[in-house]
Design an enzyme around this catalytic site. Structure first.
Site, PDB file in Angstrom:
ATOM      1  N   GLY A 366       0.830  -1.209   0.000  1.00 29.65           N
ATOM      2  CA  GLY A 366       0.000   0.000   0.000  1.00 29.65           C
ATOM      3  C   GLY A 366       0.849   1.236   0.000  1.00 29.65           C
ATOM      4  O   GLY A 366       2.067   1.166  -0.158  1.00 29.65           O
ATOM      5  N   ALA A 367       0.201   2.370   0.173  1.00 24.94           N
ATOM      6  CA  ALA A 367       0.892   3.653   0.161  1.00 24.94           C
ATOM      7  C   ALA A 367       1.924   3.712   1.283  1.00 24.94           C
ATOM      8  O   ALA A 367       2.987   4.290   1.138  1.00 24.94           O
ATOM      9  CB  ALA A 367      -0.119   4.770   0.343  1.00 24.94           C
ATOM     10  N   PHE A 368       1.618   3.062   2.385  1.00 22.69           N
ATOM     11  CA  PHE A 368       2.480   3.108   3.566  1.00 22.69           C
ATOM     12  C   PHE A 368       3.677   2.190   3.454  1.00 22.69           C
ATOM     13  O   PHE A 368       4.632   2.325   4.176  1.00 22.69           O
ATOM     14  CB  PHE A 368       1.668   2.675   4.783  1.00 22.69           C
ATOM     15  N   LYS A 386       2.710  -4.686   9.087  1.00 22.43           N
ATOM     16  CA  LYS A 386       2.851  -3.574   8.147  1.00 22.43           C
ATOM     17  C   LYS A 386       4.199  -2.931   8.388  1.00 22.43           C
ATOM     18  O   LYS A 386       4.532  -2.575   9.513  1.00 22.43           O
ATOM     19  CB  LYS A 386       1.788  -2.512   8.433  1.00 22.43           C
ATOM     20  N   ASP A 481     -11.371   6.709   4.117  1.00 24.25           N
ATOM     21  CA  ASP A 481     -10.862   5.896   3.015  1.00 24.25           C
ATOM     22  C   ASP A 481     -11.557   4.533   2.981  1.00 24.25           C
ATOM     23  O   ASP A 481     -10.903   3.500   2.885  1.00 24.25           O
ATOM     24  CB  ASP A 481      -9.348   5.737   3.178  1.00 24.25           C
TER      25      ASP A 481
END
Ligand SMILES: *[C@@H]1O[C@H](CO)[C@@H](O)[C@H](O)[C@H]1NC(C)=O
Ligand SMILES: *[C@@H]1O[C@H](CO)[C@@H](O)[C@H](O)[C@H]1NC(C)=O
Ligand SMILES: *[C@@H]1O[C@H](CO)[C@@H](O)[C@H](O)[C@H]1NC(C)=O
Ligand SMILES: *[C@@H]1O[C@H](CO)[C@@H](O)[C@H](O)[C@H]1NC(C)=O
Ligand SMILES: *[C@@H]1O[C@H](CO)[C@@H](O)[C@H](O)[C@H]1NC(C)=O
Ligand SMILES: *[C@@H]1O[C@H](CO)[C@@H](O)[C@H](O)[C@H]1NC(C)=O
Ligand SMILES: *[C@@H]1O[C@H](CO)[C@@H](O)[C@H](O)[C@H]1NC(C)=O
Ligand SMILES: *[C@@H]1O[C@H](CO)[C@@H](O)[C@H](O)[C@H]1NC(C)=O
Ligand SMILES: *[C@@H]1O[C@H](CO)[C@@H](O)[C@H](O)[C@H]1NC(C)=O
Ligand SMILES: *[C@@H]1O[C@H](CO)[C@@H](O)[C@H](O)[C@H]1NC(C)=O
Length: 528
Positions: A366-368, A386, A481
């Site tokens: 993902g973006a992170f 994550k 989101d």
């Protein structure tokens, strides 16, 4: 009677003297950043961390104005009021100044020493360090400027000079660098060495294209900096642009102070025990052979008495603390049985559970950053981990996510199990969702189509958790989101809402900042 009173008062007296002598002896400071991290720096204005270097100004379209500061969090002692000694210092750092639009340039960067850790000045010729107000206020900002714009208003001699500034962008002394073969705007990595020796009041600056220190300084001057030194100051870098896009980057920085004397122990030995007025003994008499036995006795009492008593005191404190810790541990054991809140994970633990963050364990991106499947080698419990990419933006999102989700509990939320902030990394640990995300279930796996009852269950589950976030929990959370890729499916195809990277608390905490580990811990525990 007298000795009895004295001995019962003595612990109190020890305590008082230790409370009264608050001034700690001065210490030389030394640090060396081979790469920069959020843990040690305060970034103000437009500054940022990218690829472990510090950027001070932003690369935006012309005309743009930008100013930024990066300050080391450690307060540095420059003056010892007890001994009336000022420090000498020495620093080395590498920087590059590049300009994507060569037709415009300016304004330059500085290395500075400032009384506060919140120093951020104006754009343009103020170099992100000064402004018209600080020139009036009596604050001592000491700086070395590397100036790339000829600013006639500030008495600049060229658009390629180094200067020594006190409280003002108008330099006390400046030196044109072109005759020295240094072109600040070249985009090359330039290394600077700055030394100040307090004994000689001598400041010297060397600049080089490589990491070999040149023989001759580009500038040196006799100047007594000690009159501007405060007891503690902060060191850092600043830069600014105005109507240009110059990018200022710092890569690697070492700094040290020296010259403070090692504490003189003899002046610390406190009191003459045989004197009931407790007057201070200026010096310990050197135990000469001519000393009478009476003197020796009182001297040894003066030394052994405090030692024995402070040992007893330390023992007492140690025993009390141990007792207290035991009590606390037993209470915490009970607490962790009752409530299983998010916990801090060790990096080693997560690394082995993901086989060193192996590619084969990646289950999402993902973006992170990446999401890894982690299997705890001992218990076999599966987690999703994550892992943040090293960009500032994603770290901010990461912390936003952690501080929000740590306090939430609902059967349709992906439960946070813990976090890890070792090795300059941010890792969040979640329950593992064996059925992946809803978008994959809907669009990528036609063979395992969701049944209508399951779809209905997903819709009501998400409605339920949104009601909880908006109305049910103590502080309203806006997820911002909601989409199928952020809805996970657990083993029974129950929906679980995840990815709180863009979420905001409503309304007070919208402009919340902060990223320290202790803050994370505080937040995560305050709700456990
Ligand atoms: C930066 O901070 C971390 C954590 O506080 C510490 O371990 C590390 O030594 C610091 N680095 C420097 C160069 O001070
Ligand atoms: C980051 O820095 C390393 C060396 O320090 C370099 O090899 C790499 O290309 C850099 N990456 C980016 C994206 O600039
Ligand atoms: C900056 O200094 C203030 C007090 O002067 C202190 O409260 C604050 O924690 C400091 N911030 C950092 C990042 O060191
Ligand atoms: C501290 O030392 C300086 C010289 O280094 C001297 O001028 C000054 O008077 C001294 N101050 C005190 C308080 O002793
Ligand atoms: C400014 O600071 C200097 C020393 O730092 C001091 O001698 C002077 O009196 C101060 N002036 C004012 C107006 O506060
Ligand atoms: C500017 O520089 C000139 C000589 O280089 C000097 O005479 C003048 O005093 C300086 N002005 C200021 C404000 O420092
Ligand atoms: C440093 O690099 C610049 C630009 O590449 C070059 O012009 C200059 O001669 C170099 N200076 C030295 C001292 O090597
Ligand atoms: C500080 O550095 C000097 C060397 O300049 C050394 O003599 C002194 O003992 C050091 N002081 C402390 C407290 O480490
Ligand atoms: C230690 O302090 C005593 C008195 O305070 C002084 O006479 C002596 O010279 C000092 N020793 C050193 C090494 O500074
Ligand atoms: C302690 O003080 C008394 C009186 O003030 C004095 O006679 C005695 O010599 C002192 N003892 C030492 C060890 O200095």
């Amino acid at each position: 009677m007298g000795s009895h009173v004295r001995s019962s008062l003595f612990p109190l007296f020890l305590l008082l003297t230790s409370l009264l002598s608050t001034q700690a002896p001065a210490k030389n400071t030394s640090f060396d950043f081979t790469s920069f991290s959020f843990l040690n720096l305060t970034l103000l204005g437009d500054s940022y961390l990218r690829n472990r270097s510090v950027g001070l100004t932003r690369e935006t379209i012309v005309p743009s104005s930008s100013s930024g500061t990066a300050i080391c969090n450690l307060p540095i002692q420059f003056y010892d009021p007890r001994e009336n000694i000022s420090a000498s210092f020495s620093t080395k750092f590498s920087f590059s100044i590049t300009n994507p639009n060569p037709e415009s340039y300016g304004d330059g960067l500085t290395f500075f020493m400032s009384p506060g850790n919140g120093t951020l000045g104006s754009t343009g010729g103020y170099l992100g360090l000064f402004n018209s107000i600080s020139a009036i206020n009596n604050v001592s900002i000491i700086s070395i400027e590397f100036d790339t714009r000829l600013d006639a208003g500030f008495n600049d001699s060229s658009d390629n000079h180094v200067g020594f500034d006190i409280n003002s962008p108008i330099s006390v002394k400046a030196e044109d660098l072109s005759p020295h073969g240094i072109e600040l705007k070249s985009g090359n990595l330039i290394t600077a060495w700055i030394d100040y020796h307090n004994d000689e009041s001598m400041l010297k600056i060397w600049l080089g294209n490589s990491s070999d220190k040149p023989e001759n300084p580009v500038m040196f001057m006799k100047y007594d900096l000690s009159k501007h030194f405060l007891e503690y100051m902060y060191v850092g870098f600043s830069a600014a642009t105005e109507g240009s896009t110059e990018v200022h980057t710092i890569e690697g920085w070492s700094f040290q102070t020296f010259g403070f004397t090692t504490p003189n122990l003899s002046s610390h030995v406190p009191y003459n025990m045989s004197d009931s007025s407790w007057s201070k003994i200026p010096t310990i008499p050197v135990t000469g052979p001519q000393g009478s036995s009476h003197k020796k006795l009182s001297l040894s009492l003066a030394i052994i008495g405090p030692v024995a008593l402070s040992t007893a005191f330390v023992m007492f404190v140690w025993i009390s603390v141990t007792k207290w810790m035991e009590l606390k541990a037993s209470k915490e054991g009970l607490k962790s049985d009752l409530l299983k809140g998010p916990r801090k994970f060790r990096y080693r633990e997560l690394s082995s559970a993901t086989r060193g963050f192996h590619r084969s364990r990646i289950v999402g991106n993902g973006a992170f950053g990446m999401v890894y499947k982690a299997v705890h080698p001992g218990s076999g419990i599966t987690y999703a981990v994550k892992r943040s990419k090293q960009a500032q933006q994603s770290q901010k999102e990461f912390i936003a996510e952690l501080s929000i989700i740590a306090c939430l509990r609902h059967k349709n939320l992906v439960q946070l199990e813990g976090w890890c902030t070792e090795k300059d990394e941010l890792l969040l640990v979640y329950e593992f969702m064996p059925n992946g995300s809803l978008d994959k279930a809907l669009y990528c796996r036609p063979e395992s189509m969701l049944k209508w009852s399951q779809r209905y269950n997903v819709a009501t589950g998400i409605a339920s958790v949104l009601t909880y976030l908006h109305q049910g929990c103590e502080q309203q959370v806006i997820h911002r989101d909601i989409k199928t890729s952020n809805i996970m499916l657990d083993a029974n195809f129950n929906p679980r809402l995840g990815d709180f990277g863009l979420a905001r608390l409503h309304p007070e905490a919208c402009n919340e900042k902060g990223s320290s580990d202790s803050q994370l811990r505080g937040r995560a525990h305050s709700c456990a």
